[in-house]
Design a protein around this motif. Structure first.
Motif, PDB file in Angstrom:
ATOM      1  N   HIS A 100     -36.421   7.200 -83.019  1.00  0.00           N
ATOM      2  CA  HIS A 100     -37.657   7.088 -85.195  1.00  0.00           C
ATOM      3  C   HIS A 100     -36.327   5.478 -85.591  1.00  0.00           C
ATOM      4  N   LEU A 101     -34.639   5.852 -85.449  1.00  0.00           N
ATOM      5  CA  LEU A 101     -34.680   4.753 -86.240  1.00  0.00           C
ATOM      6  C   LEU A 101     -35.282   3.618 -86.130  1.00  0.00           C
ATOM      7  N   MET A 102     -35.291   3.157 -84.528  1.00  0.00           N
ATOM      8  CA  MET A 102     -35.498   1.969 -84.661  1.00  0.00           C
ATOM      9  C   MET A 102     -36.818   1.731 -85.036  1.00  0.00           C
ATOM     10  N   GLU A 103     -38.129   2.948 -85.390  1.00  0.00           N
ATOM     11  CA  GLU A 103     -39.229   2.233 -85.932  1.00  0.00           C
ATOM     12  C   GLU A 103     -38.992   1.717 -87.296  1.00  0.00           C
ATOM     13  N   VAL A 104     -38.223   2.517 -87.920  1.00  0.00           N
ATOM     14  CA  VAL A 104     -37.622   2.672 -89.338  1.00  0.00           C
ATOM     15  C   VAL A 104     -37.061   1.711 -89.894  1.00  0.00           C
ATOM     16  N   SER A 105     -35.766   0.718 -89.620  1.00  0.00           N
ATOM     17  CA  SER A 105     -35.560   0.091 -89.196  1.00  0.00           C
ATOM     18  C   SER A 105     -35.121  -1.220 -87.632  1.00  0.00           C
ATOM     19  N   SER A 106     -35.715  -2.191 -87.430  1.00  0.00           N
ATOM     20  CA  SER A 106     -35.591  -2.293 -86.142  1.00  0.00           C
ATOM     21  C   SER A 106     -34.431  -3.606 -86.049  1.00  0.00           C
ATOM     22  N   THR A 107     -33.233  -3.535 -85.992  1.00  0.00           N
ATOM     23  CA  THR A 107     -32.062  -4.559 -86.529  1.00  0.00           C
ATOM     24  C   THR A 107     -31.174  -4.508 -85.712  1.00  0.00           C
ATOM     25  N   GLU A 108     -30.516  -5.106 -85.459  1.00  0.00           N
ATOM     26  CA  GLU A 108     -29.357  -5.625 -84.449  1.00  0.00           C
ATOM     27  C   GLU A 108     -28.330  -4.253 -84.136  1.00  0.00           C
ATOM     28  N   GLU A 109     -27.880  -3.392 -85.401  1.00  0.00           N
ATOM     29  CA  GLU A 109     -27.106  -2.534 -85.547  1.00  0.00           C
ATOM     30  C   GLU A 109     -28.128  -1.485 -85.001  1.00  0.00           C
ATOM     31  N   SER A 110     -29.396  -0.777 -84.899  1.00  0.00           N
ATOM     32  CA  SER A 110     -30.193   0.005 -84.636  1.00  0.00           C
ATOM     33  C   SER A 110     -29.946   0.084 -83.094  1.00  0.00           C
ATOM     34  N   HIS A 111     -30.672  -1.459 -82.158  1.00  0.00           N
ATOM     35  CA  HIS A 111     -30.611  -1.232 -81.608  1.00  0.00           C
ATOM     36  C   HIS A 111     -29.498  -0.592 -80.104  1.00  0.00           C
ATOM     37  N   LYS A 112     -28.056  -1.488 -81.028  1.00  0.00           N
ATOM     38  CA  LYS A 112     -26.718  -1.044 -80.308  1.00  0.00           C
ATOM     39  C   LYS A 112     -26.602   0.767 -80.620  1.00  0.00           C
TER      40      LYS A 112
END
Length: 480
Positions: A366-378
Motif C-alpha cells: 500500500h505504501l508503494m501505491e501511495v508513494s512509489s519512491t526509491e525509499e518505498s521500494h527499499k
C-alpha cells in the motif's frame, strides 16, 4: 392669465433643470481631471456631487465606481456598478466591471447575474455565464466537502476553481483551512499571510494563522496572532476557543518535547494521551496520534501502535486526491503523501515487531501505491526479506549451538547431531531421517563457512546465500 402663469412656471423650472444638469456635468468634469491626476478621493467627491445633482445619470455612477476601484474599495465599486446597470441595463463597461468585482469579492450569485446581463448585452460574452456557473458549482461543492472535513477533496475543488481563473478572499481562506485540517501548517501560514497583507484587519486570517503557527510549534507567535484577532474582534468565538486551547497545551507540549528529547517514550505517550483529551484541531489531533504511535513503537507496545496508526490513516482517507490534474494543487499534494508515508512506515515496523509478516507486506505494498519512491521500494524489499528470514530454518538450533558459537563448538555440535540423526539409527522412517540429516548437513555447511555464516546472520536463507556468493565471485572475476 392661467396660461401665462403656466408658461412662466415651465420656463422657470426648465431653466432650473438645465442649470442642474450643467452643474452636474461640470462636477463630473472636475472628477475626471482629479482622476487623471490620481487624486481618487477628490474624484469621488466630485462624482458624488454630480450624482446628487443628477441621480438618474448612469455615467456618473460608472465614473465613481472606477474611482472607488482605484482606492481598492470594492464594496462601493460594486454598489455603484449595480446602480448604473439598474439605470442602464446595457451599460457594458459597468457590466464588465461589476462581474469582475463581484467575482473578486466572492459574491458569486451577484456575479452570475452580471454575467447573464453581460451576455445579453454583448454576444461576444456569451460564454461568461457558463464559466462562472461551473466555478460557482465547484466552489459550493468544495464548501460542502470542507464541512464534512474531507479536506483533500475540498482542496481539489478549490484548486479547480482557481485553475478556471477565479480567486477571492473566502476561497483562499478555505484553502488555508483545508491545509490546516491536513496538518500542513506551513501552507496555511503562507496563504493567511497573503490575506493579512491584502487586509491587515482580516480577523479570520489572523485566527487561522495563529492556529497554524501553533501546529508548527511556534507557540509564542501563535498566541500573539490569536490575541491580534481578538483585539480586532473581542467576540470572535474561534479565536477565543483556540487561544484557550493553545495556552492549555503549552505546558503539555513542552513536557512532550522534553520526554521525546530524552527518549523517554513511555512518558511522552502519556502526555500525548492527555493532550488528545483536549479540544484539538483536526490536523493537530492527527499529528499527536501519529506521534503517540511512534512512542508506542519505541516501547514495543505494538498493538497500541497499530491502533493509533489505523486511526490516523482513517482520519485522512482523502489526503491525496485521486486526480492531481489541477496545477495549483499538484504543488501541495506532497504533504498528504508525506503524512501517509510516515504513518505507514510506523505501521510496517509494528507489524514486523509482531512477526505479522503478511500484514507488514500488505502495508508495504500500500505504501508503494501511495508513494512509489526509491525509499518505498527499499521498504518493500526489507519486508519481503524479513518474511523470508523468519521462514528459513534455524541452523543454530539444528546443531544445538548458540549464535556466538566458535568453529570448534559448531564442529562438535555437528558430530553430535550427525550421530543422533543418522538414517541408520532410524530404520522406522528412513526417508524422513535422510531429509533431516541432509538439512543438518546444510546447517553445518553454512555455519562452518565464514562467508556463508555472515550472510546467514544478516538474514539470508540458503538460496539467497548462494546468489550472494555467485555475485561476489562474478564481481571478483571482472575485477581481474
Amino acid at each position: 392669465r392661467q396660461m401665462c402663469i403656466r408658461d412662466s412656471i415651465n420656463a422657470e423650472y426648465g431653466s432650473w433643470f438645465f442649470t442642474m444638469s450643467e452643474e452636474a456635468a461640470a462636477a463630473k468634469q472636475r472628477g475626471n481631471e482629479l482622476y487623471k491626476a490620481r487624486d481618487f478621493h477628490g474624484a469621488i467627491q466630485a462624482y458624488t456631487e454630480a450624482i446628487n445633482l443628477d441621480p438618474a445619470n448612469p455615467t456618473y455612477y460608472s465614473n465613481r465606481s472606477a474611482a472607488w476601484q482605484a482606492c481598492n474599495n470594492l464594496q462601493e465599486t460594486l454598489r455603484d456598478c449595480v446602480k448604473a446597470v439598474q439605470l442602464d441595463p446595457g451599460f457594458l463597461k459597468c457590466l464588465q466591471r461589476g462581474l469582475k468585482v463581484a467575482s473578486t469579492l466572492g459574491h458569486l450569485d451577484q456575479a452570475l447575474e452580471f454575467a447573464h446581463n453581460l451576455a445579453a448585452a454583448d454576444p461576444a460574452e456569451s460564454g461568461a455565464p457558463e464559466l462562472l456557473s461551473r466555478q460557482r458549482e465547484l466552489y459550493l461543492e468544495g464548501c460542502v466537502d470542507l464541512e464534512k472535513k474531507e479536506y483533500g477533496r475540498s482542496l481539489n475543488k478549490f484548486a479547480q476553481v482557481q485553475d478556471l481563473g477565479l480567486s477571492f478572499r473566502d476561497l483562499v481562506l478555505k484553502q488555508a483551512e483545508c491545509f490546516l485540517g491536513l496538518g500542513n501548517g506551513s501552507q496555511t501560514q503562507r496563504l493567511t499571510l497573503q490575506l493579512i497583507r491584502e487586509n491587515p484587519d482580516d480577523v479570520d486570517a489572523y485566527t487561522l494563522r495563529g492556529m497554524a503557527l501553533y501546529l508548527c510549534d511556534n507557540v509564542d507567535q501563535a498566541v500573539k496572532h490569536l490575541q491580534e484577532a481578538l483585539r480586532r474582534d473581542p467576540e470572535h468565538k474561534l479565536a477565543m476557543r483556540q487561544l484557550k486551547t493553545v495556552r492549555g497545551l503549552q505546558r503539555l507540549h513542552k513536557e512532550i518535547k522534553d520526554f521525546m528529547f530524552k527518549r523517554n517514550f513511555e512518558e511522552a505517550a502519556g502526555k500525548l494521551s492527555e493532550a488528545l483529551d483536549l479540544d484539538l484541531l483536526f490536523g493537530m489531533r492527527l499529528q499527536f496520534i501519529s506521534d503517540r504511535a511512534v512512542c508506542y513503537l519505541r516501547t514495543y507496545q505494538d498493538e497500541a501502535c497499530v491502533a493509533d496508526c489505523t486511526e490516523a490513516l482513517e482520519m485522512q482517507p482523502d489526503t491525496v486526491p485521486g486526480s492531481l490534474s489541477c496545477r495549483s494543487l499538484t504543488r501541495f499534494a506532497f504533504w498528504g503523501t508525506f503524512v501517509q508515508v510516515s504513518v505507514l512506515n510506523t505501521l510496517i515496523s509494528a507489524y514486523l515487531h509482531m512477526a505479522s509478516f503478511d500484514k507488514a507486506l500488505e502495508t508495504a505494498e500500500h505504501l508503494m501505491e501511495v508513494s512509489s519512491t526509491e525509499e518505498s521500494h527499499k521498504r518493500l524489499s526489507e519486508v519481503k526479506f524479513e518474511q523470508k528470514k523468519a521462514a528459513r530454518p534455524d541452523y543454530y538450533a539444528w546443531l544445538e549451538v548458540n549464535r556466538i558459537a566458535s568453529m570448534k563448538e559448531i564442529k562438535e555440535g555437528y558430530h553430535k547431531r550427525a550421530m543422533e540423526l543418522h538414517p541408520d539409527k532410524h530404520p522406522e522412517d528412513k526417508e524422513a531421517a535422510e531429509n533431516k540429516f541432509k538439512e543438518m548437513q546444510v546447517a553445518y555447511e553454512v555455519l562452518s563457512t565464514p562467508e556463508m555464516r555472515e550472510l546467514y546472520d544478516k538474514g539470508h536463507d540458503y538460496e539467497s546465500i548462494q546468489e550472494q556468493l555467485q555475485r561476489r565471485q562474478h564481481g571478483h572475476g571482472h575485477s581481474h
